[in-house]
Design a protein around this motif. Structure first.
Motif, PDB file in Angstrom:
ATOM      1  N   ASP A 382      39.154  -4.995 116.210  1.00  0.00           N
ATOM      2  CA  ASP A 382      37.828  -4.421 116.023  1.00  0.00           C
ATOM      3  C   ASP A 382      36.977  -4.897 114.934  1.00  0.00           C
ATOM      4  O   ASP A 382      35.820  -5.081 115.032  1.00  0.00           O
ATOM      5  CB  ASP A 382      38.224  -2.694 115.770  1.00  0.00           C
ATOM      6  N   LEU A 668      30.524   7.046 124.712  1.00  0.00           N
ATOM      7  CA  LEU A 668      31.444   5.860 124.922  1.00  0.00           C
ATOM      8  C   LEU A 668      30.630   4.661 124.344  1.00  0.00           C
ATOM      9  O   LEU A 668      29.634   4.155 124.539  1.00  0.00           O
ATOM     10  CB  LEU A 668      31.422   5.790 126.288  1.00  0.00           C
ATOM     11  N   ARG A 669      31.301   4.151 123.062  1.00  0.00           N
ATOM     12  CA  ARG A 669      30.795   3.120 122.591  1.00  0.00           C
ATOM     13  C   ARG A 669      31.418   1.696 123.160  1.00  0.00           C
ATOM     14  O   ARG A 669      32.225   1.505 124.010  1.00  0.00           O
ATOM     15  CB  ARG A 669      31.674   2.942 121.028  1.00  0.00           C
TER      16      ARG A 669
ATOM     17  N   HIS B 596      38.665  -6.250 129.795  1.00  0.00           N
ATOM     18  CA  HIS B 596      37.574  -6.096 128.595  1.00  0.00           C
ATOM     19  C   HIS B 596      38.325  -5.217 127.461  1.00  0.00           C
ATOM     20  O   HIS B 596      38.045  -5.596 126.470  1.00  0.00           O
ATOM     21  CB  HIS B 596      36.444  -5.413 129.258  1.00  0.00           C
ATOM     22  N   PRO B 601      39.470  -3.620 121.995  1.00  0.00           N
ATOM     23  CA  PRO B 601      39.764  -2.072 121.723  1.00  0.00           C
ATOM     24  C   PRO B 601      38.977  -1.230 121.236  1.00  0.00           C
ATOM     25  O   PRO B 601      39.188  -0.046 121.447  1.00  0.00           O
ATOM     26  CB  PRO B 601      40.947  -2.278 120.710  1.00  0.00           C
ATOM     27  N   GLY B 602      37.722  -1.720 120.716  1.00  0.00           N
ATOM     28  CA  GLY B 602      36.712  -0.692 120.533  1.00  0.00           C
ATOM     29  C   GLY B 602      35.611  -0.247 121.357  1.00  0.00           C
ATOM     30  O   GLY B 602      34.939   0.330 121.341  1.00  0.00           O
ATOM     31  N   ASP B 603      36.046  -0.934 122.583  1.00  0.00           N
ATOM     32  CA  ASP B 603      35.055  -0.517 123.689  1.00  0.00           C
ATOM     33  C   ASP B 603      35.695   0.729 124.587  1.00  0.00           C
ATOM     34  O   ASP B 603      36.581   0.685 125.429  1.00  0.00           O
ATOM     35  CB  ASP B 603      34.990  -1.666 124.862  1.00  0.00           C
ATOM     36  N   PHE B 604      35.304   1.888 123.904  1.00  0.00           N
ATOM     37  CA  PHE B 604      35.532   3.304 124.698  1.00  0.00           C
ATOM     38  C   PHE B 604      35.078   3.202 126.046  1.00  0.00           C
ATOM     39  O   PHE B 604      35.832   4.087 127.180  1.00  0.00           O
ATOM     40  CB  PHE B 604      35.027   4.315 123.885  1.00  0.00           C
ATOM     41  N   ARG B 605      33.993   2.541 126.506  1.00  0.00           N
ATOM     42  CA  ARG B 605      33.467   2.815 127.706  1.00  0.00           C
ATOM     43  C   ARG B 605      34.687   2.261 128.787  1.00  0.00           C
ATOM     44  O   ARG B 605      35.049   2.859 129.797  1.00  0.00           O
ATOM     45  CB  ARG B 605      32.435   1.762 128.021  1.00  0.00           C
ATOM     46  N   PHE B 608      37.437   4.631 129.045  1.00  0.00           N
ATOM     47  CA  PHE B 608      37.153   5.634 129.945  1.00  0.00           C
ATOM     48  C   PHE B 608      37.271   5.514 131.269  1.00  0.00           C
ATOM     49  O   PHE B 608      37.926   6.044 132.145  1.00  0.00           O
ATOM     50  CB  PHE B 608      35.945   6.134 129.566  1.00  0.00           C
ATOM     51  N   HIS B 609      36.799   4.135 131.540  1.00  0.00           N
ATOM     52  CA  HIS B 609      37.039   3.864 132.735  1.00  0.00           C
ATOM     53  C   HIS B 609      38.353   3.480 133.635  1.00  0.00           C
ATOM     54  O   HIS B 609      38.524   4.054 134.656  1.00  0.00           O
ATOM     55  CB  HIS B 609      36.053   2.405 133.131  1.00  0.00           C
ATOM     56  N   THR B 612      40.225   6.453 134.132  1.00  0.00           N
ATOM     57  CA  THR B 612      39.869   7.466 135.225  1.00  0.00           C
ATOM     58  C   THR B 612      40.343   6.880 136.651  1.00  0.00           C
ATOM     59  O   THR B 612      39.913   7.154 137.777  1.00  0.00           O
ATOM     60  CB  THR B 612      38.284   7.615 135.355  1.00  0.00           C
ATOM     61  N   THR B 613      41.149   5.437 136.610  1.00  0.00           N
ATOM     62  CA  THR B 613      41.327   4.933 137.549  1.00  0.00           C
ATOM     63  C   THR B 613      43.072   5.116 137.838  1.00  0.00           C
ATOM     64  O   THR B 613      43.616   5.523 136.608  1.00  0.00           O
ATOM     65  CB  THR B 613      41.213   3.515 137.765  1.00  0.00           C
ATOM     66  N   PRO B 614      43.695   4.670 138.698  1.00  0.00           N
ATOM     67  CA  PRO B 614      45.147   4.667 138.770  1.00  0.00           C
ATOM     68  C   PRO B 614      45.806   3.701 137.793  1.00  0.00           C
ATOM     69  O   PRO B 614      46.901   3.492 137.360  1.00  0.00           O
ATOM     70  CB  PRO B 614      45.595   4.042 140.102  1.00  0.00           C
ATOM     71  N   ILE B 624      40.042  10.455 128.116  1.00  0.00           N
ATOM     72  CA  ILE B 624      39.308  10.395 126.806  1.00  0.00           C
ATOM     73  C   ILE B 624      39.187  12.001 126.650  1.00  0.00           C
ATOM     74  O   ILE B 624      38.773  12.580 127.332  1.00  0.00           O
ATOM     75  CB  ILE B 624      38.091   9.895 126.883  1.00  0.00           C
ATOM     76  N   SER B 626      37.548  15.213 125.110  1.00  0.00           N
ATOM     77  CA  SER B 626      36.034  15.578 125.145  1.00  0.00           C
ATOM     78  C   SER B 626      35.571  16.088 123.743  1.00  0.00           C
ATOM     79  O   SER B 626      34.542  16.143 123.329  1.00  0.00           O
ATOM     80  CB  SER B 626      35.830  16.407 126.217  1.00  0.00           C
ATOM     81  N   TRP B 633      40.786   8.443 119.806  1.00  0.00           N
ATOM     82  CA  TRP B 633      40.274   7.483 120.654  1.00  0.00           C
ATOM     83  C   TRP B 633      40.493   6.238 120.007  1.00  0.00           C
ATOM     84  O   TRP B 633      40.935   5.238 120.864  1.00  0.00           O
ATOM     85  CB  TRP B 633      38.728   7.469 120.786  1.00  0.00           C
ATOM     86  N   THR B 634      40.262   6.254 118.758  1.00  0.00           N
ATOM     87  CA  THR B 634      40.769   4.585 118.140  1.00  0.00           C
ATOM     88  C   THR B 634      41.887   4.263 118.704  1.00  0.00           C
ATOM     89  O   THR B 634      42.420   3.180 119.031  1.00  0.00           O
ATOM     90  CB  THR B 634      40.156   4.790 116.978  1.00  0.00           C
TER      91      THR B 634
END
Lengths: 929, 1100
Positions: A382, A668-669, B596, B601-605, B608-609, B612-614, B624, B626, B633-634
């Protein structure tokens, strides 16, 4: 005495026939089957292992004690019989010898061999020299196989008057040089030893008995066998054919090319198949397996003359539940330790930040850095991502900018260790020791060292050992070169797939004949692969090969024809598949081997080949389809409440409520890593920072500055200051250019700024914030409740507010995109609001005490074209503002109601959410910023 | 005689491949007749793509095969072969057999392939490093960036900005990389111009042509005026009385303009001066500014300033051009150096190097043929209009030799097949005018030929539409529009000069329509609207008439993926011609997100993705949370990232991706499964590469394309890719590209299109060009001429792919504020201007809201045409029934060697010490020495046997045994024998107490045995077999060890070697079929002289 040709007959598998013959030739006596005196030579080690097992089976079957023969490959024959006069040069030593010879060669010689261009920028590169050394090893081995030296080639009549004779003279000199060099270091090249053996100048151990199976041999192997025969060895060659085909084989049991030219294959009905592409060929294999009924994978082998089919077959067969085994294994270079060695070598080269970033991605390395930095919980990746994103460094500087002080603390010890590998005056022993220590240190950072890793480490150890032993030859390499040497040596080593479960074997063509699975499926029977042909070559074109007795196309044809014929008549189930197209869609032609016989038969085969090929769906489908299909735009079960919105978030909602949710509700970052240059955001931020600094000065001044040069100077000073503090000293060259570009744009801005100042406008506020900002700075005003929807607070940051002495106000936002866009073009499309930033500023400035009716809202555009730099304002009236408010209320209502359906309109080109939304291929336009 | 030498112009669908195949066969039959050998390895037939080359060879084989089996086929092919007498089946048979036998030497391929072969054989002569290979686009892009970085980092790097600015015509885009990729390395980029001029004898001349020939004049009347003259003129400008309006007032705008140009002249801003609207109108226009005539006096004052401005501006352009040349030269140098380091080259690089090196020369061809292992006697060049100048330069010596009748043989064939109308590769250097050049240069040697115009492909209705657009192109209103450069019309007329109306060779029903999307009033039409309409159309057509082949042909790759995805979303499976992105799959997207996350590791997007998948369950991710607290998260994202990287590192990409794919499979549709398969393949490619981080892999995947997921009747591709293909129906949804666009940067000009460039023209702003007729008319005129010709070719190729139906999708009519029709300077404009009544119908469209605005032919054509079976049905293979008989493979048993101990997994040192090497070798000598002793009673080994032993060891270890080692090893052996315990063990007496009637000893005995589930292979140091009635009744195994120990520690040594000894016991039991308890195992510790037996394990 001569070599005894043994015709094993047909109808059974070759190795099974061999076992029978061995039992006949070495009869069991006193419950003992003794073949101790026999040296048995086979084309490949895999067949040797299998033959050993079959012999053992027979011994068990006969319940006798087995004394096995010494089974080895034909290629290793010289090593089994020649007594070295000096230490045998290893492949590394041979290689170093060629490199040394090339480096010592005269410039004209090198220019002829490597090309003049290689010397354009100084000496030839290491890569170039090393590649040539590798090539020379290959040529030398092949030519030596014919019992020849390069000088012999040069002296051959085919070289008379040939322009290539000059090059062979060069090669001959180099070979002599390499030989002398090895000799001078007490070493003996294998090629030279073999050549001398033919002339009787090498002591050899004469085995009492030699048996062999080989469709073809090189000249040297033949002559060695002849020598043994002369010295009384009983040599027998086993030919997998009927005695009636005796004419097809020479006295060594090798194929007679002239005979095989006329050979015609009889292919049984239904065994020839044509499939379209690689996937179809793989699926065709599945289909053929399916046609066999219940099948034990141990009973099946697949031959692949085209190695390119391997991944397809591996995957498709596995998908269809067929266990497969690839005996070739994987090269050691594909292992993590070898990769680490490569990454280290790269980083040591230039010390680039990008190379260090790549190294950090290896968990072993990351852990090592953290351990040395004494902070195992530090978020290293990071932090390093943030550093690169912010500073775009080219090289890793000794001191990082202040914002990254923690990162600097953690990585410093590791960098120091790596720096120590860069020392130029280390002895070879020191180099080896340093590299060993770092590698062991790295390896000890992992807890999951497995057998593969250990094999690789052992190999590394043996190379390092060898380097130490050969230290006088190696010269004085630096650690980096040592690492490169390690990589190169690892590339020649393979890790075998050690699985032992029953599986279909994936074999190369030359292994097929001696494989004894009861079913053999051969895919990729296409010309160029089966038989292989070599039609042009820089050093050994076919004509030269033929003339000096190397393997040429005719011999390859004959060998493969014999192997195919022997395979077809071995009593096994055999199918052959030809492909119509390669993986790139290129057309393929059938193997010549399948186009033999009378013209009518060839014609029929051609038409069946050019007709419609079999096409299969290689993907197994379940009848019911996907059980729980992947969904586009997944949503979490619960969402946090939203009670503030930034002015820019409204545009996001209008563009796509779902993406809005990801970005502003889930927050979401995203983290990207494309630090080749400043991206749009970073470029804009830099510009904003500079303009903010300038704005603060102007706001603090009593009188606005109207002098263009003074404004420009202040902007430039602010820019330089900012660049220094953010980027440090090692800036990527492209970023330096971008800074120049920004300087140029700021120059254009200075002119316009001076104009507006002259008109009486003065900067009043800069970066006026309402509610918390993204960087956590304190705000000037609290967020503003939206009229009519007071539960929703609007926050934002206004770049700049100018006031005129007559009381007029300008609320301004800087825009640094390449293209100038008017406020209206940014805010409305086809009369619909797509952005509400400026209308919402009305609400903010009103809360800050400005008279909205006297405010104009607009942009200061700093686009690519300096002519387009200007202040421009929206000309919306009350109706437009009202409709903008209505749009804002719709957004707020949607957010409060949790209405986050994805938009159906096209996504933007730079869509951060494309993978989640499944729109990766739908964006078609490039809207730069 | 068939070895004719002709150039044949062949229109689309006129059977070029058929003609070429037959001609190649004719050449071979002719050789057979005259020389007795068809010489099938002596011709070179080249075309533009590998696919087309494959089709030609296929066709040759197919025609030969048909000719062999069916005399009627011979008769059918005969006329196009022009053989006298006509060929017979017997001749076909001989040729077929010859071709089949030497198919590996038949030279039918691409020019790139031919050049590649030459380059492989002459790499050093071409300056290619030994390890060179053809670069992928991905690699090429990386090299571009690397060379740019190197240049930027060099002292000259600071000038790059100026070059880029010049290429952007004064704009300074934010992204340096973007500009470089487009303007420097892109299509027709600056580097292309630079390389083209490298082929000139005087490269510099082409870049310095703007240089004023003297200090007193420059291009088109530029002339410097001394400063004092200029100052006096500027001064005089102040005094001039400005013309008045009719009302007798000074015109404010006029006055401002006058003052402005005076200011520009005073500040010596000469470029701005020339571009100023006042100067433009007064000096280069009609002499009227703001509706007021500029009077003579004023003109006289500014004329010298204009001359000076011309001079100065040209001088500046010249300086810029020359410095650009310097920079490009440096960039090329860096590029070449980096290429050589990596050994990566494109096909274009190879052509360029061949052309520059002049390697292929008439007097050195024999050398070429020697290394290529075959010569070229006859030459057939297909798609010649796409040949580049560099390629032509390489080929020309061969062509000349053939046409001049020189060389080793005189009777040589030469065929060029070309269609200038289908020249769509000008951006890649394709130069259709090379056809004229050949015709001109070799008029005497070439035989006249008849153009092929009859179409075997298309219905007459389609051909009529083609003729309507192109035969009368000169009258098309679009080309007469004011906005269209004058030379465009000229270019279009030249393009159509050889145009012959197309005739259908067969009677086929057909239909042509113009379709317009139905969109709401007020919405500005975009190209995407047309794409959507095309999708609607295809979905409809598939429903009403499934199975027809439909080609949707676009201008851009991006549109292809968009259309395919949209069709797929609507249930129509479409395949792409090699241009489909892997990222069209949600499953691939999920995997890329996972990679990615590995990198960032800082990419929470991505977290999340993935969650939400298998894949979330594969990595055991929590969804994640809420809440607002980000600390969880980190930590979770970091841990997941590390987990992924660990797996990647340990398993490799392919294996890990396969794991991920397996996890996703239950959620995948058919496309996803295929794409995941492709992803795993890319993983394998990646694993074989030299490292790289996950982000690099993701980038590669995003740039990779793969063939269609399934071959279907609907195919989507770019027009360029469609060349050579045909479809029942063609849909053209992207007709909105400009016919003539401004050059993207530098472009080159030559006196004649076939000449090498004599001028490199810098990008010059439109208003500025007017100052130099040479630049405006000659240079930019030639550019426009070439542009329009390529545009016409693209449209021609697109329209002529249709067999029965052609659907042209146009954007709805829209107008500018002035009321002019928009988008007319495009293919749309050409179409609108060509078809009677279409333009009017388009204008009426908004009111009529009808999607088909124009049509011709029979809309129900398909009812009278049987569906063809081009698209073979795709069936699943029969599912294998796998029966696993045992846990272990019988053909691949595990092989153990007891002497190899398993490692304990710890490694403390990689490097062995020299002492260990010494000890090991010494031990070997001692072992071998002891193995010479059968029984001690027979005496010690004699010198001859010791010599043999030394030779054997020497051979085994690959080097002579060092004297000290040898001496020490032998002494150790002798010393061992001196130990009483050792000697007695080697004595018969050691076994006196055992029951046997014979005793046999075997030293260094190799063995193979079946033990447990596998095999044991190795060598026993010494075994003593007790025999009774020829049967082994007991065995004593002796293993020599040179470990240092004492009698107290001997037990420990024995324990260390227990595993090995037990392995031997298992092997011996198996070999001799005796019980394990009849086998004794012992170590002879030669150093201290200890004989120690492994205690019997009662459990054995």
């Amino acid at each position: 005495m001569s070599i005894d040709r043994v015709f094993l007959g047909t109808g059974r598998h070759c190795l099974h026939e061999v076992v029978d013959h061995l039992e006949e030739r070495f009869p069991i006596s006193q419950r003992r089957w003794n073949m101790e005196q026999l040296l048995l030579l086979l084309p490949g080690s895999r067949a040797g292992r299998r033959l050993g097992s079959l012999i053992l089976d027979r011994a068990i079957e006969r319940q006798v004690e087995l004394v096995p023969p010494n089974i080895t490959t034909l290629g290793r024959l010289p090593d089994q019989v020649l007594v070295p006069r000096r230490e045998t040069a290893t492949s590394l030593a041979e290689f170093l010898g060629w490199v040394a010879a090339l480096r010592a060669a005269d410039r004209p010689v090198l220019e002829r061999l490597l090309g003049r261009q290689q010397f354009r920028l100084g000496d030839a590169s290491d890569e170039s020299i090393e590649a040539m050394a590798k090539r020379l090893i290959g040529i030398s081995t092949e030519v030596s196989g014919a019992g020849l030296s390069f000088q012999d080639v040069l002296d051959h009549e085919v070289m008379q008057g040939n322009p290539d004779s000059l090059r062979w003279r060069d090669l001959s000199l180099l070979q002599q040089w390499q030989h002398d060099w090895l000799d001078g270091h007490g070493l003996e090249g294998r090629d030279a030893r073999f050549r001398d053996a033919i002339d009787g100048r090498v002591d050899m151990i004469v085995p009492p008995s030699i048996g062999l199976i080989s469709a073809d041999m090189n000249q040297m192997q033949r002559r060695l066998l002849d020598l043994f025969v002369e010295r009384g060895t009983s040599v027998f060659t086993m030919i997998h054919a009927d005695r009636s085909s005796a004419d097809a084989f020479d006295s060594h049991g090798c194929v007679e090319p002239d005979h095989w030219k006329r050979h015609r294959f009889e292919l049984a009905d239904g065994i020839e198949h044509v499939a379209d592409g690689p996937e179809d060929q793989a699926a065709c294999l599945v289909d053929l397996l399916g046609s066999l009924g219940p099948v034990d994978p141990d009973d099946v082998s697949i031959g692949l003359p085209d190695a390119g089919l391997l991944p397809h077959c591996h995957r498709v067969l596995s998908d269809w539940g067929v266990p497969v085994h690839d005996p070739a294994g994987i090269p050691m270079t594909c292992t993590r330790i070898a990769r680490l060695v490569g990454d280290l070598e790269r980083f040591l080269g230039q010390g680039l930040a990008s190379d260090f970033a790549a190294l950090l991605r290896e968990p072993m390395f990351e852990r090592w850095v953290l351990r040395l930095g004494d902070d195992p919980d530090f978020g290293l990746l990071d932090a390093f991502d943030r550093y690169r994103e912010a500073c775009l460094p080219m090289e890793l500087e000794p001191h990082l900018p202040n914002d990254h002080i923690d990162l600097a603390r953690v990585i410093r010890p590791a960098l120091d260790r790596l720096d120590s590998l860069r020392a130029e005056d280390d002895s070879i022993g020191e180099c080896v020791s340093k590299v060993e220590r770092v590698l062991l240190d790295l390896v000890h950072s992992t807890t999951d060292l497995d057998e593969q890793d250990q094999q690789v480490l052992r190999r590394i150890g043996s190379v390092l050992d060898e380097v130490l032993r050969l230290s006088p030859l190696v010269g004085a390499p630096r650690c980096r070169e040592l690492l490169r040497m390690l990589r190169r040596e690892l590339s020649a080593q393979f890790l075998r797939d050690g699985s032992i479960g029953p599986a279909v074997e994936l074999l190369g063509w030359l292994e097929c004949h001696l494989d004894d699975a009861s079913t053999l499926l051969i895919a990729g029977c296409n010309e160029g692969l089966l038989p292989m042909s070599l039609n042009s070559d820089a050093y050994l074109p076919n004509e030269l090969r033929r003339a000096i007795g190397l393997v040429d196309n005719d011999r390859r044809w004959a060998r493969d024809a014999h192997l195919l014929q022997a395979t077809l008549s071995s009593g096994r189930t055999v199918h052959v598949i030809s492909g119509r197209h390669g993986s790139e869609g290129d057309s393929l032609v059938p193997s010549r081997l399948l186009l033999t016989g009378p013209p009518e038969l060839i014609a029929e085969r051609v038409l069946s080949f050019t007709g419609d090929p079999a096409r299969f769906d290689s993907v197994p489908r379940s009848a019911e389809g996907p059980s729980s299909p992947l969904s586009r735009c997944p949503r979490p079960e619960r969402l946090p409440p939203v009670n503030t919105l930034s002015v820019t978030a409204f545009a996001d909602y209008l563009s796509c409520p779902y993406r809005f949710m990801l970005k502003h509700v889930l927050r979401l970052r995203t983290q990207e890593d494309e630090p080749d240059e400043l991206n749009a955001l970073a470029f804009g931020s830099l510009a904003h920072d500079v303009l903010e600094s300038f704005g603060h000065q102007e706001a603090a001044a009593v009188v606005p500055t109207t002098d263009v040069d003074a404004i420009r100077d202040r902007l430039e000073a602010a820019l330089d200051d900012r660049v220094r503090s953010v980027f440090g000293r090692s800036i990527l060259p492209a970023v330096q250019l971008q800074i120049d570009l920004l300087r140029w744009r700021l120059g254009g801005f200075a002119v316009r700024q001076a104009e507006v100042a002259s008109e009486g406008w003065k900067i009043d506020r800069v970066e006026l914030s309402f509610g918390r900002g993204s960087a956590g700075k304190p705000c000037d005003h609290p967020p503003v409740p939206f009229p009519g929807r007071e539960s929703m607070l609007v926050r934002g940051r206004i770049d700049r507010i100018d006031v005129h002495s007559d009381g007029r106000v300008r609320v301004l936002d800087y825009k640094t995109g390449n293209e100038r866009k008017t406020p209206d073009a940014v805010h409305r499309r086809n009369s619909e609001w797509v952005n509400l930033q400026l209308p919402l500023y009305r609400r903010l400035v009103s809360a800050a005490g400005y008279d909205v009716d006297r405010c104009a809202f607009g942009y200061i555009s700093l686009p690519a074209s300096v002519d387009d730099i200007r202040f421009e304002f929206a000309s919306w009236g009350d109706d437009e503002f009202d409709s903008a408010d209505a749009a804002a209320i719709r957004v707020i209502d949607g957010v409060l109601a949790g209405d986050f359906e994805p938009s159906e309109s096209d996504p933007p080109f730079h869509d951060d959410w494309r993978r989640i939304c499944g729109t990766s291929v739908l964006s078609t336009e490039d809207d730069d910023e | 005689m068939t070895a004719d030498r002709t150039i044949v112009i062949a229109s689309a669908g006129s059977g070029k491949t058929y003609t070429l195949a037959n001609l190649l066969i004719a050449w071979m039959i002719d050789r057979l007749r005259t020389e007795g050998d068809p010489g099938c390895d002596r011709f070179l037939a080249s075309t533009f793509t590998r696919k087309a080359a494959g089709e030609i060879l296929d066709r040759v084989l197919e025609h030969l095969a048909r000719g062999v089996l069916d005399p009627a086929a011979c008769a059918r092919y005969g006329p196009s072969m022009r053989l006298d007498p006509e060929p017979t089946s017997e001749e076909f048979a001989v040729v077929l057999k010859a071709v089949a036998g030497s198919i590996h030497r038949v030279q039918v391929g691409t020019l790139d392939g031919f050049f590649h072969r030459i380059a492989s054989c002459f790499s050093s002569e071409l300056g290619l490093p030994e390890h060179w290979t053809v670069a992928t686009q991905f690699e090429e892009d990386a090299l571009h960036m690397q060379s740019l970085s190197t240049l930027l980092a060099s002292p000259e790097g600071k000038n790059v900005g100026a070059l880029l600015e010049m290429l952007q015509r004064g704009k300074k885009s934010r992204s340096i990389i973007d500009v470089v990729e487009k303007r420097v390395w892109g299509r027709d980029g600056a580097i292309d111009q630079y390389r083209l001029t490298r082929l000139l004898e005087d490269q510099y001349a082409a870049w310095s042509w703007l240089r004023p020939p003297s200090s007193t004049e420059s291009l088109d009347g530029g002339r410097p005026h001394p400063e004092e003259d200029r100052l006096s003129l500027i001064e005089a400008m102040e005094d001039v009385s400005l013309p008045l309006t009719k009302q007798g007032h000074e015109n404010k705008v006029f006055k401002t303009g006058w003052i402005r140009i005076r200011g520009l002249a005073a500040s010596e801003q000469w470029e701005d001066f020339l571009c100023d609207s006042f100067v433009q109108k007064a000096c280069f226009g009609d002499g009227v500014f703001n509706r007021i005539s500029v009077d003579e006096e004023m003109l006289e004052l500014i004329a010298p300033l204009v001359e000076h401005a011309r001079f100065e501006t040209i001088r500046m352009l010249d300086r810029q051009l020359v410095s650009a040349l310097g920079l490009l030269e440096l960039l090329e140098q860096h590029y070449r150096s980096i290429q050589e380091q990596h050994g990566l080259f494109s096909f274009a690089d190879i052509s360029q190097r061949l052309a520059e090196a002049g390697l292929v020369r008439r007097n050195t061809l024999e050398h070429l043929w020697f290394r290529l292992d075959g010569s070229v006697r006859d030459l057939a060049l297909d798609e010649f209009q796409d040949t580049s100048r560099a390629q032509f330069d390489v080929l020309h010596p061969i062509i000349e030799e053939i046409l001049s009748g020189q060389g080793s043989e005189e009777d040589r064939g030469f065929l060029v097949l070309a269609d200038p109308k289908q020249s769509i590769y000008a951006w890649r250097g394709g130069t259709p005018s090379l056809i004229d050049l050949l015709e001109r240069r070799h008029a005497a040697q070439l035989e006249p030929s008849v153009p092929l115009t009859r179409s075997w492909r298309s219905a007459q209705v389609v051909l009529d539409a083609v003729d309507t657009v192109f035969a009368g192109i000169g009258g098309n209103p679009t080309l007469h529009d004011d906005k269209m450069p004058a030379t465009a019309l000229e270019g279009a007329e030249a393009w159509a000069a050889r145009y012959e109306p197309h005739q259908a060779a067969r009677t086929l029903p057909g239909y042509v329509e113009v379709v317009v999307p139905d969109i709401d009033v007020g919405i500005e039409p975009t190209q995407n609207h047309a794409l959507d309409a095309a999708v609607d159309l295809v979905v409809r057509r598939q429903k009403e008439d499934p199975g027809r082949t439909i080609g949707i042909l676009t201008s851009r790759n991006k549109a292809v993926t968009r259309i395919v995805t949209m069709l797929r979303n609507r249930g129509v499976e479409a395949s792409e011609e090699g241009s489909s992105a892997l990222t069209d799959s949600l499953a691939v997207g999920a995997v890329l997100s996972m990679l990615h996350l590995a990198d960032h590791p800082g990419d929470f997007r991505s977290y999340f993705h993935v969650a939400t998948t298998p894949l979330g369950s594969l990595l055991q991710l929590d969804p994640i949370p809420s809440g607002r607290d980000r600390s969880n998260w980190t930590a979770a994202a970091r841990s997941a990232s590390l987990d992924i990287r660990r797996r990647l590192s340990k398993l490799g990409y392919a294996n890990f991706l396969q794991e991920a794919a397996d996890r996703l499979l239950p959620s995948c549709n058919h496309t996803d499964v295929r794409r995941l398969g492709h992803l795993v393949e890319l993983g394998e490619t990646w694993d074989a590469r030299d490292g790289g981080r996950p982000a690099d892999f993701v980038r590669m995947v995003e740039r990779s394309t793969r063939g269609s997921v399934a071959s279907s009747s609907v195919q989507v591709m770019t027009i360029h890719k469609a060349k050579g293909l045909e479809f029942d129906e063609v849909v053209l949804p992207e007709l909105g590209r400009k016919l003539v666009d401004d050059p993207g940067g530098f472009f080159s000009w030559s006196e004649h299109p076939t000449d090498l460039p004599s001028r490199v023209v810098p990008p010059i702003k439109k208003p500025l060009r007017v100052a130099w007729p040479t630049i405006r008319d000659e240079c930019y005129g030639a550019w426009s001429r070439q542009q329009i010709q390529e545009s016409l070719s693209v449209l021609y190729v697109a329209m002529t792919r249709a067999r029965h139906a052609l659907h042209l999708v146009l954007r709805p009519h829209s107008e500018t504020k002035k009321g002019d029709s928009k988008n007319m300077m495009t293919h749309e404009g050409l179409v609108r201007g060509a078809f009677d009544g279409l333009d009017e119908a388009m204008m009426d469209h908004c009111e009529r809201r009808n999607t088909t605005v124009w049509s011709s032919g029979d809309a129900d054509w398909f009812r009278s045409v049987e569906p063809n079976d081009e698209i073979a049905p795709v069936e699943p293979p029969r599912r294998p029934e796998i029966v696993i008989g045992s846990e272990q493979s019988t053909r691949r048993p595990s092989i153990k060697a007891p002497s190899q101990h398993a490692s304990d997994g710890t490694i403390d040192s990689l490097v062995g010490d020299a002492g260990a090497d010494f000890a090991m070798l010494r031990g070997t000598v001692m072992h071998e020495f002891l193995s010479l002793v059968d029984w001690i009673e027979d005496g010690r080994p004699d010198p001859t046997r010791i010599d043999d032993m030394i030779r054997r060891i020497t051979m085994d270890i690959g080097r002579p045994i060092p004297e000290d080692v040898l001496a020490s090893g032998l002494q150790a052996g002798i010393d061992a024998l001196d130990h009483e315990s050792i000697a007695s063990r080697l004595s018969h007496s050691a076994y006196a107490d055992r029951d046997h009637d014979a005793i046999v000893v075997r030293n260094e005995a190799s063995y193979i045995a079946r033990t447990g589930g596998g095999e044991s292979r190795g060598r026993f140091d010494r075994i003593v077999l007790g025999m009774k009635s020829d049967r082994v009744v007991w065995i004593d195994l002796v293993d020599y060890k040179s470990d240092t120990c004492t009698s107290e520690t001997a037990g420990d040594v024995l324990e260390t070697h227990r595993g090995q000894l037990e392995g031997y016991r298992d092997a011996l039991a198996s070999i001799h079929h005796i019980d394990a308890d009849k086998i004794t195992l012992r170590l002879l510790l030669t150093g201290p002289g200890i004989d120690i037996e492994l205690p019997v394990d009662r459990n054995v």
